[in-house]
Design an enzyme around this catalytic site. Structure first.
Site, PDB file in Angstrom:
ATOM      1  N   LYS A  79       0.804  -1.237   0.000  1.00 35.29           N
ATOM      2  CA  LYS A  79       0.000   0.000   0.000  1.00 35.29           C
ATOM      3  C   LYS A  79       0.837   1.288   0.000  1.00 35.29           C
ATOM      4  CE  LYS A  79      -3.751  -2.318   2.402  1.00 35.29           C
ATOM      5  NZ  LYS A  79      -4.754  -2.233   3.460  1.00 35.29           N
ATOM      6  N   ASP A 135      -9.548   2.381   2.663  1.00 37.30           N
ATOM      7  CA  ASP A 135      -9.419   1.757   3.989  1.00 37.30           C
ATOM      8  C   ASP A 135      -9.850   2.699   5.113  1.00 37.30           C
ATOM      9  OD1 ASP A 135      -8.369  -0.721   3.226  1.00 37.30           O
ATOM     10  OD2 ASP A 135      -6.309   0.034   3.226  1.00 37.30           O
TER      11      ASP A 135
END
Ligand code: ATR
Length: 310
Positions: A79, A135
């Site tokens: 990420k 997220d």
């Protein structure tokens, strides 16, 4: 719940692909969740998982672009690395400094870029990548939906200051919690997160260490609890969940960690992190497809895959 033989046979030359890249990735429940959703939306799309080493991430993204995939999810350990690789950034990726969702955009000519879902692959002349972070919003959406807590004005104890803990801390602060207590096994990491919050969200009162009084919510953002013999993520000599109205564990496997068992015994309202997985996936699917994600179908697919029940 999986695709039946009929759906698998219906894969054709026009079927479009989304994927998740991770390392490791074989326990990911995202394919089950997304394939159920894609089927229910009537999309001739499939979602697959690839084990990609970090040193191959750039090549793997370029490969997906060359093959005109619709979109990607990125999970551990990709990420942060993806921030160096994607071409364009949505505000969400800029704000949280990490990319978990990639949208491929195609150029048909004339300098106009469109999401890959709206492109005929045969007409696409160039492809670029746009990074999103779904997220962070999923954390507070799950707390809101699963515990019924809106965070503005609340007092919260957050356990953990690793990757997940840091994002949770910043997101809680951005949602306007009044007071945030930060605890981490390695205190220097909690201090670094506290300093980042002080700089970015000066209205939030940050305290390092356990609260003396009661709190509205305790969030476990550590990885303690993933394994059956892990210790509790907090020190029972210094804090009791009896002081908390609610407890949220970002872990969803096992369904009820020791932390959540303790929360139940203490009379807290509690929820695990399945909602985070669900809402980050739902938002990603919305970004790729432009459609309203079928939340309950996605939730049932996850529950079936992870807990063997829906
Ligand atoms: P993630 O991406 O899941 O956040 P991470 O960045 O490695 O993974 O962070 C793991 C977090 O869990 C950290 O806050 C870690 O504490 P340290 O910073 O002290 O390492 C915490 N953690 C892991 N195992 C723990 C344990 N047994 N007890 C308490 N905290 C633990």
């Amino acid at each position: 719940m999986g695709l039946d033989a009929h759906s698998i046979n219906s894969i054709s030359a026009t079927t479009r692909i989304c994927a998740v890249y991770g390392h490791p990735v074989k326990h990911s429940a995202s394919p089950t969740m997304h394939n159920a959703a894609m089927e229910s939306l009537g999309l001739d799309w499939r979602y697959v998982a690839y084990d990609v080493l970090p040193e191959n991430l750039r090549e793997a993204i370029a490969g997906a672009a060359a093959m005109k995939f619709v979109g990607l999810n990125l999970t551990v350990p990709h990420k942060l690395l993806a921030m160096e690789i994607v071409n364009e950034f949505d505000d969400s990726a800029r704000t949280w400094g990490a990319v978990n969702t990639v949208l491929f955009e195609g150029e048909i000519g004339g300098g106009e870029w469109k999401p890959m879902r709206d492109c005929n692959p045969e007409e696409v002349q160039a492809v670029r990548t746009r990074g999103f972070n779904t997220d962070a919003d999923a954390i507070t959406r799950s707390i809101q939906e699963d515990l019924g807590i809106s965070l503005a004005g609340k007092t919260v104890l957050l356990l953990g200051a690793g990757g997940a803990g840091r994002t949770a801390a910043l997101k809680l602060a951005s949602d306007g919690v009044k007071q945030l207590h930060l605890v981490n096994r390695t205190m220097s990491k909690a201090e670094a997160v506290a300093n980042e919050i002080r700089a970015r969200f000066p209205n939030v009162a940050i305290k390092l260490g356990y609260p003396e009084g009661t709190v509205d919510l305790v969030v476990n953002g550590t990885s303690a609890g993933l394994k059956a013999d892990d210790p509790l993520p907090f020190d029972t000599q210094l804090f009791s969940l009896k002081k908390a109205a609610a407890a949220y564990d970002m872990i969803y496997r096992p369904a009820q960690t020791r932390f959540l068992q303790e929360a139940e015994r203490s009379g807290c309202k509690f929820a695990n992190g399945l909602g985070m997985l669900l809402y980050q996936g739902a938002k990603a699917l919305e970004i790729w497809s432009g459609k309203n994600p079928p939340i309950e179908i996605m939730r049932r697919a996850l529950q079936q895959q992870i807990y063997g029940r829906s």
